[in-house]
Design a protein around this motif. Sequence first.
Motif, mmCIF file in Angstrom:
data_model
loop_
_atom_site.group_PDB
_atom_site.id
_atom_site.type_symbol
_atom_site.label_atom_id
_atom_site.label_comp_id
_atom_site.label_asym_id
_atom_site.label_seq_id
_atom_site.Cartn_x
_atom_site.Cartn_y
_atom_site.Cartn_z
ATOM 1 N N ILE A 195 1.059 -1.368 -0.006
ATOM 2 C CA ILE A 195 0.079 -0.081 0.029
ATOM 3 C C ILE A 195 0.832 1.337 -0.058
ATOM 4 N N ILE A 196 0.657 2.169 -0.836
ATOM 5 C CA ILE A 196 1.502 3.158 -1.056
ATOM 6 C C ILE A 196 0.653 4.494 -0.746
ATOM 7 N N THR A 197 1.393 5.326 0.075
ATOM 8 C CA THR A 197 0.724 6.707 0.105
ATOM 9 C C THR A 197 1.589 7.923 -0.209
ATOM 10 N N MET A 198 1.025 8.661 -0.985
ATOM 11 C CA MET A 198 1.990 9.706 -1.663
ATOM 12 C C MET A 198 1.159 11.126 -1.070
ATOM 13 N N ASP A 199 2.048 12.017 -0.896
ATOM 14 C CA ASP A 199 1.287 13.329 -0.454
ATOM 15 C C ASP A 199 0.358 13.636 -1.599
ATOM 16 N N GLY A 200 -0.969 14.090 -1.109
ATOM 17 C CA GLY A 200 -1.880 14.873 -1.969
ATOM 18 C C GLY A 200 -2.515 13.701 -2.932
ATOM 19 N N GLN A 201 -2.313 12.271 -2.740
ATOM 20 C CA GLN A 201 -3.129 11.415 -3.727
ATOM 21 C C GLN A 201 -3.582 10.380 -2.745
ATOM 22 N N PRO A 202 -4.856 9.789 -3.214
ATOM 23 C CA PRO A 202 -5.354 8.563 -2.465
ATOM 24 C C PRO A 202 -4.213 7.296 -2.533
ATOM 25 N N GLU A 203 -4.597 6.598 -1.254
ATOM 26 C CA GLU A 203 -3.707 5.658 -1.039
ATOM 27 C C GLU A 203 -3.689 4.558 -2.391
ATOM 28 N N LYS A 204 -2.676 3.855 -2.920
ATOM 29 C CA LYS A 204 -2.799 2.776 -3.970
ATOM 30 C C LYS A 204 -2.305 1.446 -3.449
ATOM 31 N N ARG A 205 -2.996 0.481 -3.813
ATOM 32 C CA ARG A 205 -2.624 -0.949 -3.353
ATOM 33 C C ARG A 205 -2.448 -1.670 -4.649
ATOM 34 N N ILE A 206 -1.017 -1.901 -4.482
ATOM 35 C CA ILE A 206 -0.464 -2.812 -5.829
ATOM 36 C C ILE A 206 -0.229 -4.348 -5.384
ATOM 37 N N LYS A 207 -0.744 -5.222 -6.132
ATOM 38 C CA LYS A 207 -0.759 -6.530 -5.571
ATOM 39 C C LYS A 207 0.235 -7.462 -6.509
ATOM 40 N N ALA A 208 0.487 -8.594 -6.192
ATOM 41 C CA ALA A 208 1.385 -9.404 -7.039
ATOM 42 C C ALA A 208 0.886 -9.281 -8.520
ATOM 43 N N GLY A 209 2.008 -9.343 -9.360
ATOM 44 C CA GLY A 209 1.868 -9.093 -10.757
ATOM 45 C C GLY A 209 1.455 -7.799 -11.189
ATOM 46 N N GLU A 210 1.578 -6.623 -10.434
ATOM 47 C CA GLU A 210 1.097 -5.204 -10.711
ATOM 48 C C GLU A 210 2.622 -4.546 -10.587
ATOM 49 N N SER A 211 2.545 -3.156 -11.083
ATOM 50 C CA SER A 211 3.920 -2.521 -11.129
ATOM 51 C C SER A 211 3.515 -1.173 -10.588
ATOM 52 N N PHE A 212 4.373 -0.521 -10.245
ATOM 53 C CA PHE A 212 4.404 1.108 -9.803
ATOM 54 C C PHE A 212 5.493 1.699 -10.060
ATOM 55 N N GLN A 213 5.493 3.067 -9.962
ATOM 56 C CA GLN A 213 6.633 4.068 -10.301
ATOM 57 C C GLN A 213 6.557 5.244 -9.424
ATOM 58 N N TYR A 214 7.892 5.858 -9.196
ATOM 59 C CA TYR A 214 7.924 6.995 -8.509
ATOM 60 C C TYR A 214 8.767 7.934 -9.189
ATOM 61 N N LEU A 215 8.412 9.077 -9.209
ATOM 62 C CA LEU A 215 9.609 10.026 -9.603
ATOM 63 C C LEU A 215 10.460 10.301 -8.564
ATOM 64 N N ALA A 216 11.618 10.699 -9.071
ATOM 65 C CA ALA A 216 12.677 11.198 -7.941
ATOM 66 C C ALA A 216 12.062 12.258 -7.011
ATOM 67 N N PHE A 217 12.282 12.134 -5.726
ATOM 68 C CA PHE A 217 11.891 13.031 -4.759
ATOM 69 C C PHE A 217 10.523 13.149 -4.482
ATOM 70 N N ALA A 218 9.923 12.303 -4.727
ATOM 71 C CA ALA A 218 8.366 12.165 -4.539
ATOM 72 C C ALA A 218 8.073 11.457 -3.015
ATOM 73 N N PRO A 219 7.720 12.076 -2.010
ATOM 74 C CA PRO A 219 7.667 11.695 -0.628
ATOM 75 C C PRO A 219 6.568 10.801 -0.542
ATOM 76 N N HIS A 220 6.809 9.582 -0.039
ATOM 77 C CA HIS A 220 5.863 8.446 0.285
ATOM 78 C C HIS A 220 6.074 7.569 1.271
ATOM 79 N N VAL A 221 5.130 6.818 1.799
ATOM 80 C CA VAL A 221 5.069 5.850 2.804
ATOM 81 C C VAL A 221 4.526 4.316 2.217
#
Length: 133
Positions: free
Chosen positions: A80-106
Motif C-alpha cells: 500500500i503506497i501513500t503519496m502526498d496529495g494522492q489517494p492510497e494505492k494498493r499494488i498486488k502481486a503481478g502489478e507494477s508502480f513507479q515513483y518520480l525522483a524526490f516524491a515523498p511516500h510511505v
Amino acid sequence: MKGPFPAICILSAILWTGAAIADLPVLSTANNSDVLQRIDMPDPHYQMGLQKAVLAPNEVKARHMHTGPEVGYVLDGEIIITMDGQPEKRIKAGESFQYLAFAPHVSKAGPQGATVLATWVVEKAKSFAVPAP
C-alpha cells in the motif's frame, strides 16, 4: 475481590492487548533489501540498480523519497503506497508502480507481507533512498 472474576478480567485484558498489538504495523528497522545488480549508465555520472525487498506482514517503510526514478514490480503479496496529495494505492502481486525522483511516500506491506523487485537510476555515490521532510 475474591473468586474467579479478577482472574478472568486480567486474562481478558491480556488477550485483548495481544490481539491489538498483533494488528499494529511493524515499523521497518531491518535491512531486508538486497541490491542484486548495479550497472553503469552511458552517462558516467549515473548508475542503474536492481533491488529485491522482502517486507514482513504489515511492515511500514517510514516516509522517504528516492534520489532518482524507480519502477517496481510486486512479486508476491501486496503493498500500500501513500503519496502526498494522492489517494492510497494498493499494488498486488503481478502489478507494477513507479515513483518520480524526490516524491515523498510511505510504503506498507499487506497482511501477508510482500516481495518487491525494483529498478532505479541514481547519480553515482548517492544514496537511493533518503528520509523525506
